[in-house]
Scaffold this active site. Sequence first.
Site, PDB file in Angstrom:
ATOM      1  N   ASP A   1      -3.617 -29.522  -7.563  1.00 47.09           N
ATOM      2  CA  ASP A   1      -2.377 -28.834  -7.894  1.00 47.09           C
ATOM      3  C   ASP A   1      -1.604 -28.714  -6.573  1.00 47.09           C
ATOM      4  O   ASP A   1      -2.204 -28.734  -5.498  1.00 47.09           O
ATOM      5  CB  ASP A   1      -2.707 -27.442  -8.457  1.00 47.09           C
ATOM      6  CG  ASP A   1      -1.459 -26.610  -8.665  1.00 47.09           C
ATOM      7  OD1 ASP A   1      -0.548 -27.096  -9.351  1.00 47.09           O
ATOM      8  OD2 ASP A   1      -1.402 -25.489  -8.134  1.00 47.09           O
TER       9      ASP A   1
ATOM     10  N   ASP B   1      -5.428 -23.306  -7.558  1.00 46.04           N
ATOM     11  CA  ASP B   1      -5.557 -21.990  -6.924  1.00 46.04           C
ATOM     12  C   ASP B   1      -6.186 -20.961  -7.860  1.00 46.04           C
ATOM     13  O   ASP B   1      -6.302 -19.798  -7.524  1.00 46.04           O
ATOM     14  CB  ASP B   1      -4.204 -21.491  -6.393  1.00 46.04           C
ATOM     15  CG  ASP B   1      -3.157 -21.353  -7.492  1.00 46.04           C
ATOM     16  OD1 ASP B   1      -3.530 -21.454  -8.671  1.00 46.04           O
ATOM     17  OD2 ASP B   1      -1.979 -21.143  -7.171  1.00 46.04           O
TER      18      ASP B   1
ATOM     19  N   CYS C   1     -51.513 -33.931 -10.594  1.00 44.81           N
ATOM     20  CA  CYS C   1     -50.821 -32.643 -10.585  1.00 44.81           C
ATOM     21  C   CYS C   1     -49.334 -32.840 -10.282  1.00 44.81           C
ATOM     22  O   CYS C   1     -48.981 -33.425  -9.268  1.00 44.81           O
ATOM     23  CB  CYS C   1     -51.449 -31.731  -9.540  1.00 44.81           C
ATOM     24  SG  CYS C   1     -50.406 -30.325  -9.196  1.00 44.81           S
TER      25      CYS C   1
ATOM     26  N   CYS D   1     -46.988 -30.766  -9.399  1.00 46.15           N
ATOM     27  CA  CYS D   1     -46.330 -29.650  -8.720  1.00 46.15           C
ATOM     28  C   CYS D   1     -45.235 -30.113  -7.756  1.00 46.15           C
ATOM     29  O   CYS D   1     -44.132 -29.598  -7.755  1.00 46.15           O
ATOM     30  CB  CYS D   1     -47.362 -28.812  -7.974  1.00 46.15           C
ATOM     31  SG  CYS D   1     -46.786 -27.142  -7.643  1.00 46.15           S
TER      32      CYS D   1
ATOM     33  N   THR E   1       1.285 -26.276  -5.619  1.00 45.82           N
ATOM     34  CA  THR E   1       1.644 -24.950  -5.123  1.00 45.82           C
ATOM     35  C   THR E   1       0.404 -24.068  -4.950  1.00 45.82           C
ATOM     36  O   THR E   1      -0.362 -23.865  -5.887  1.00 45.82           O
ATOM     37  CB  THR E   1       2.628 -24.263  -6.086  1.00 45.82           C
ATOM     38  OG1 THR E   1       3.730 -25.141  -6.295  1.00 45.82           O
ATOM     39  CG2 THR E   1       3.115 -22.952  -5.514  1.00 45.82           C
TER      40      THR E   1
END
Length: 750
Positions: free
Chosen positions: A443, A640, A399, A401, A445
């Site tokens: 990034d 951002d 099985c 499962c 800024t």
Amino acid sequence: MGAENRRQWRVEGMDCASCVAKVTKAVERLPGVTDVTVNLMAERLTATLAPGTGDAEAVTTQVRSLGYEISALADATEPAHRHGSGCTHDHDHAHGHHHGEAPAAKGHAPAAHGHDHDDPGDAGKPWHATAKARLVWLLGGLVVGAYALSLALPHSFTYPLFLAATLVALIPFGRRAFALARAGSPFSIETLMVTAAFGAVVIGAAEEAAVVVLLFALGEMLEGVAAGRARAGIRALAALIPRTALRLGPDGTTEQVPADRLAIGDLVLVRPGDRVPCDGTIEDGTSALDESPVTGESVPVTRGPGDPVVAGSINADGALRIRVDRAAADNTIARIIRMVEEATASRAPTQRFIERFSAWWTPGAMIVSLAVILGAPLLLGWGWETSLYRGLAVLLIACPCALVISVPAAMASGLSAGARRGLLIKGGAALEAIGHARHVAFDKTGTLTEGRPRVTDILAADGPGTSALLAMAAAVEQGSAHPLALAILAEAETRGIPVPAADSQAAIPGRAVTGVVGGRRVSIGSPRHAREELASLGAMEEPVARFEGEGKTVAVVLADAAIAGIIALRDEPRADAAAGIAAITSLGLRAVMLTGDNARTAAAIAGGLGLDAKAELLPDDKLRAIGALREDGDVIMVGDGINDAPALAAATVGVAMGGGTDVALETADAAVLKDRVSGVAELVGLSRATMLNVKQNVAVAVGLKGVFLVTTLAGVTGLWPAILADTGATVLVTLNALRLLGWRPGAMPQ
């Protein structure tokens, strides 16, 4: 097909990925039904019905025949979370109870089916009083009673009791196995269990058959408990929204209304100690707001008029009047819940592989079992009864499962644990990829820096004075949302300088903005852009170099192609940026800053934070830089979420920082809701913890089966230890996955 044929249903009782596969396959077989998707955590089925052939009633009947309760949702375009997220009023029945409150009564009776899946009538009951639990107690009583009597009575008296226990369970399980076989899932766990238990009865091993069905029912009950815990982890977010709000009338009077009835533009009063009932903007008042329930950021932040607030925040001291910006169904918490629900439905590559693997594992195991039953007597000289017994045990061991549930259980727990700590991840694929990354590109800024630069120096050339220069620059920057533009406009406002109108405003991406002010053509851009236009900055070369060496960004103002002056600005690094980069480096990742800023400024900031820098990059250059990094391994891009969409998309995983939350929730693969660079290291830690949990789960699921397969074929163990191994593996895997719900950012696997 038209959108009007897209339908949604609520399906209750699903407790693992296997349930999702069964419902999906069964509904897909119906004529005129396409685009079937099933979301386990949201308990939602969505499908497209072809006009004339697709029948909504057939979908309902098919799903109910599998043992699940199903009810139609009014509108397929309605947000999936409507019952439990932004609007808790009058919807408690949909998502159970919060903090001990009883759920609303059901308007429908439970389906007449076996109790192997959550009964909708059990909502709000303790786990030991549910229908699944009652079946376990009944079977347990019969089996224990029969064993107790067998100590004093002959076998012929107690055997019928074991037989009765087996039949009590086999009737509902067998009915469900038959329904699944008709619906396209002949090799379900129910089929395996029913076949093995029936075979045991046939060969006179009813005692073991009774233990088999008892352990199977116990495993089903524990899976239901685990699924409920995982869902509760996500839905606890819904309890953050208060039930009621104080709406202010035009005359200043307050009226208590349900929070989910607030409309955009309403004005609400939030008293000290209250939770904010909506996403909105402060119209009046200043207070410290505890946003930790939403962002995971533990330090209260001061907010005043004009500042945005998010639903679920706790108002610490002052009274606030807040203008509602979003309806309840679309506030931040509602969208977080919707995103997490959708994320749990998004399968990771590991999960897809295991699902494909288990699809041929089960029929393969039935063939092996048949080979043991038919081949062993001929090849190994076993008796027919021995080979039948061991073949049935092999069937139970096979099985899948525990294996099938091993990945989605861990992923759901990981996604839920992250959401509660302000770390949002859009699905298993992104969660898996984050932990494999070798590079993190930032990034500058708004990500490594505060994103709020301030004007520090203004130098005018021979012509205009500083005030005229600032007025000219502010005129061209009007209407721009760029942080440098906002800083220049803010400085003009602070100095009380009137800003003239500008015509023909335009932007040269990554280079400059231009416009006509008072008949003169004005452009503001980087020194690099100015050099390309003028070939030389003349007397301004020295101050430009000095400012850049101080880590400042320099904007050069040109008027009619002649230099008018320079404006220097500085954007300070975030307070935790250096510690956040150090945490990322300690995890073995290389951090690099990608910026359009000049090389000197970039080097000054990067040097202080302890990472590499690539500067003077245009948007296309950023994409190429990420492409180069990807050649050396997976890349996380952190921005951002405002102007970094192409770069976020180009990376293996795009992560948006809190400042750009609105865009982040829509565009990036993950979002750090708190404005902290350290959140990126926490994301990596969560991913690695989740993938370690997945590996442990797969090892337990496969390892236990391997051991018992060998011992069963060798005749050391029999039927009930085989099902105990399977149930035990399922329970261990589930409990291990639930362990992730308590994950803390501190414990991060290297």
